[in-house]
Scaffold this motif. Structure first.
Motif, short mmCIF file in Angstrom:
data_model
loop_
_atom_site.label_atom_id
_atom_site.label_comp_id
_atom_site.label_asym_id
_atom_site.label_seq_id
_atom_site.Cartn_x
_atom_site.Cartn_y
_atom_site.Cartn_z
N ILE A 12 0.85 -1.18 0.00
CA ILE A 12 0.00 0.00 0.00
C ILE A 12 0.89 1.23 0.00
O ILE A 12 2.09 1.15 0.33
N THR A 13 0.31 2.37 -0.34
CA THR A 13 1.09 3.60 -0.35
C THR A 13 1.34 4.06 1.09
O THR A 13 0.60 3.69 2.01
N PRO A 14 2.36 4.87 1.27
CA PRO A 14 2.61 5.43 2.61
C PRO A 14 1.40 6.21 3.13
O PRO A 14 1.10 6.16 4.33
N GLU A 15 0.70 6.90 2.24
CA GLU A 15 -0.49 7.65 2.65
C GLU A 15 -1.60 6.72 3.13
O GLU A 15 -2.25 7.00 4.14
N GLN A 16 -1.81 5.62 2.41
CA GLN A 16 -2.81 4.64 2.83
C GLN A 16 -2.44 4.07 4.19
O GLN A 16 -3.30 3.92 5.07
N ASN A 17 -1.18 3.76 4.37
CA ASN A 17 -0.70 3.20 5.63
C ASN A 17 -0.93 4.17 6.78
O ASN A 17 -1.44 3.79 7.85
N LYS A 26 -7.97 5.40 16.35
CA LYS A 26 -9.24 5.99 16.79
C LYS A 26 -10.31 4.93 17.06
O LYS A 26 -11.06 5.02 18.02
N SER A 27 -10.38 3.91 16.21
CA SER A 27 -11.47 2.94 16.29
C SER A 27 -11.12 1.66 17.04
O SER A 27 -12.00 0.92 17.45
N LYS A 28 -9.83 1.37 17.12
CA LYS A 28 -9.32 0.11 17.70
C LYS A 28 -9.68 -1.11 16.85
O LYS A 28 -9.56 -2.24 17.30
N VAL A 29 -10.15 -0.88 15.62
CA VAL A 29 -10.41 -1.97 14.67
C VAL A 29 -9.09 -2.27 13.97
O VAL A 29 -8.41 -1.35 13.51
N PRO A 30 -8.69 -3.54 13.87
CA PRO A 30 -7.42 -3.87 13.23
C PRO A 30 -7.37 -3.41 11.76
O PRO A 30 -8.38 -3.45 11.05
N VAL A 31 -6.20 -2.98 11.34
CA VAL A 31 -5.99 -2.57 9.95
C VAL A 31 -6.38 -3.70 9.01
O VAL A 31 -7.00 -3.48 7.98
N ALA A 32 -6.04 -4.93 9.36
CA ALA A 32 -6.38 -6.08 8.52
C ALA A 32 -7.88 -6.18 8.28
O ALA A 32 -8.31 -6.57 7.20
N GLU A 33 -8.68 -5.83 9.27
CA GLU A 33 -10.14 -5.88 9.11
C GLU A 33 -10.60 -4.86 8.08
O GLU A 33 -11.46 -5.15 7.25
N TYR A 34 -10.03 -3.67 8.10
CA TYR A 34 -10.37 -2.66 7.09
C TYR A 34 -9.96 -3.13 5.70
O TYR A 34 -10.69 -2.91 4.72
N ILE A 35 -8.82 -3.79 5.59
CA ILE A 35 -8.38 -4.30 4.30
C ILE A 35 -9.32 -5.39 3.81
O ILE A 35 -9.72 -5.41 2.64
N ARG A 36 -9.74 -6.29 4.70
CA ARG A 36 -10.70 -7.33 4.31
C ARG A 36 -12.03 -6.72 3.85
O ARG A 36 -12.62 -7.15 2.86
N GLN A 37 -12.49 -5.68 4.55
CA GLN A 37 -13.72 -5.01 4.16
C GLN A 37 -13.58 -4.36 2.78
O GLN A 37 -14.51 -4.40 1.96
N GLY A 38 -12.40 -3.79 2.51
CA GLY A 38 -12.15 -3.20 1.20
C GLY A 38 -12.18 -4.24 0.10
O GLY A 38 -12.74 -4.02 -0.98
#
Length: 60
Positions: A12-17, A26-38
């Motif tokens: 991913i880009t540095p900005e995405q990271n 802020k949300s305490k949701v894992p980054v991997a979960e956001y990636i799976r949702q995407g």
């Protein structure tokens, strides 16, 4: 019961990271979960291009 997950590497880009990390803080949701949702959003958007049986609506 949690489903088994497959490990993979993505770039991913540095900005995405940076934004994903801020969202995680802020949300305490894992980054991997956001990636799976995407990935789910992309698969839904392009589902007509995936192999499989045609739906009734597609046949009419």
């Amino acid at each position: 019961m949690a489903r088994k997950k497959v490990s993979t590497t993505i770039y991913i880009t540095p900005e995405q990271n940076e934004l994903l990390k801020a969202l995680n803080q802020k949300s305490k949701v894992p980054v991997a979960e956001y990636i799976r949702q995407g990935i789910d959003l992309v698969l839904e958007k392009y589902k007509a291009q995936l192999p499989g049986q045609a739906t009734f609506d597609e046949l009419s």
